[in-house]
Design an enzyme around this catalytic site. Sequence first.
Site, mmCIF file in Angstrom:
data_model
loop_
_atom_site.group_PDB
_atom_site.id
_atom_site.type_symbol
_atom_site.label_atom_id
_atom_site.label_comp_id
_atom_site.label_asym_id
_atom_site.label_seq_id
_atom_site.Cartn_x
_atom_site.Cartn_y
_atom_site.Cartn_z
ATOM 1 N N ARG A 75 0.800 -1.229 0.000
ATOM 2 C CA ARG A 75 0.000 0.000 0.000
ATOM 3 C C ARG A 75 0.832 1.278 0.000
ATOM 4 N NH1 ARG A 75 -3.221 -3.853 1.752
ATOM 5 N NH2 ARG A 75 -1.266 -4.563 2.628
ATOM 6 N N THR A 76 1.824 1.325 0.865
ATOM 7 C CA THR A 76 2.577 2.576 0.969
ATOM 8 C C THR A 76 3.312 2.835 -0.338
ATOM 9 O OG1 THR A 76 2.802 2.142 3.320
ATOM 10 C CG2 THR A 76 4.203 3.860 2.413
ATOM 11 N N LYS A 104 27.910 -3.869 -3.669
ATOM 12 C CA LYS A 104 29.342 -3.653 -3.913
ATOM 13 C C LYS A 104 29.989 -2.950 -2.726
ATOM 14 C CE LYS A 104 28.530 -2.790 -8.838
ATOM 15 N NZ LYS A 104 28.526 -1.679 -9.783
ATOM 16 N N ARG A 125 11.604 3.538 2.717
ATOM 17 C CA ARG A 125 11.209 2.597 3.768
ATOM 18 C C ARG A 125 12.366 1.649 4.010
ATOM 19 N NH1 ARG A 125 5.855 -1.108 4.245
ATOM 20 N NH2 ARG A 125 5.070 0.917 4.900
ATOM 21 N N HIS A 158 6.040 5.737 11.260
ATOM 22 C CA HIS A 158 5.446 5.684 9.916
ATOM 23 C C HIS A 158 4.570 6.938 9.779
ATOM 24 C CE1 HIS A 158 3.914 4.174 6.255
ATOM 25 N NE2 HIS A 158 3.505 2.983 6.613
HETATM 26 C C1 NCD Z 1 1.917 -1.133 7.962
HETATM 27 C C2 NCD Z 1 3.426 -1.055 8.009
HETATM 28 O O1 NCD Z 1 4.091 -1.379 7.042
HETATM 29 O O2 NCD Z 1 3.890 -0.630 9.057
HETATM 30 N N1 NCD Z 1 1.374 -1.237 6.703
HETATM 31 C C3 NCD Z 1 1.249 -0.106 5.926
HETATM 32 O O3 NCD Z 1 2.164 0.666 5.755
HETATM 33 N N2 NCD Z 1 0.017 0.142 5.440
HETATM 34 C C4 NCD Z 1 1.335 -2.047 8.952
HETATM 35 C C5 NCD Z 1 1.833 -3.444 9.073
HETATM 36 O O4 NCD Z 1 2.681 -3.898 8.316
HETATM 37 O O5 NCD Z 1 1.319 -4.115 9.963
#
Ligand code: NCD
Length: 343
Positions: A75-76, A104, A125, A158
């Site tokens: 999703r993100t 490398k 991320r 997040h």
């Molecule tokens: C979450 C995450 O990655 O922290 N998902 C997201 O970004 N929608 C929640 C999770 O993984 O439980």
Amino acid sequence: MTQRDASKKPGKEVQSTGLFHVIDPQVFQRPLLDELCDLATRVRAVAKRAEGARFLQNLLPTSRAMLYFTQPSTRTFLSFDNACHILGMSTSEIRNPATSSEVKGESFEDGIRTFSSYVDVIVMRTQEPGRAAQAAQLMDTIARPVPIINAGSGSDQHPTQALLDIYTLGRSFSDRGGIDGKIIGLMGDLKRGRTVRSLCYLMKNYSNVSLVFIAPKQFAMQSDVINHLKEHNIPFKETEKLNEVISDLDALYITRMQSEWDEVNESQAVDFTKFSVGPKELSLFKEKGIIMHPLPRGAEIDTTVDMDPRAMYWRQERNGMWMRVAVLLKIFQIEGQIQKLDL
Ligand code: NCD
């Protein structure tokens, strides 16, 4: 991150509500939160018509984003990717460090600096906490800094998920005074769930909100969040029994067991079925309550709940795309283009 680091481009004057790096939810104040939510709503209204969608695509056609996602994401990643495309931006991505010069032996800093040579914003991320903050610090020392957006830093924070969660809460309660005064339950693996941790850091912006943490003792909310809530006089209670509190809640935000962080299979030692929702729990929940979840879900939400009008998680995931468009508009300082539209 300080307010300055997170909200100001070095050497450039921006308004107090400006946005540059997005690293830490703590820097978001109510006026900016309200502005972002309003922008998200405006953008989705504009995008409904083909002519509006084309207008949006002409806002950032020469800007480029780097999506550096070395930890799994559906999703993100997709909502940022599509948010960029909605604004006409082009995107590059690294999702597997094995395909980059990291193999490398290139340092993290050199990698980020390289991305910044080609793009205008980096969304990242990582498995490790603190990486986005480290990247932002590096940017603040180079000649052509680009904004860094934290799209999930280990089990720590997040922030853009917290923004979309605020947006979802605000929209759901728009006919009932918004988020102010609501009782919000947060359930599941609160210790290692970065979404709930970040969301708690935004609660100081709303008046008379109270929180109820429903979690197994081993996965209770961590002390940094608890101390923050105490510092800001946000009332909260902790329980292991959903059935004793569910009827009080206006929103129930559920999270999955974050077993990927287990050191010795500790998640298996817990009966997580007690922290799940099905028809029985729904029968105790307020008629106008909402069920949220950042997704992906495990067994903690029975799929029959999807049919219930109180299930908000699919709308929540779509809200994420519009909120991320709003964040990009603010970062690129073109929010006025949307705000001046007579909708
Ligand atoms: C979450 C995450 O990655 O922290 N998902 C997201 O970004 N929608 C929640 C999770 O993984 O439980």
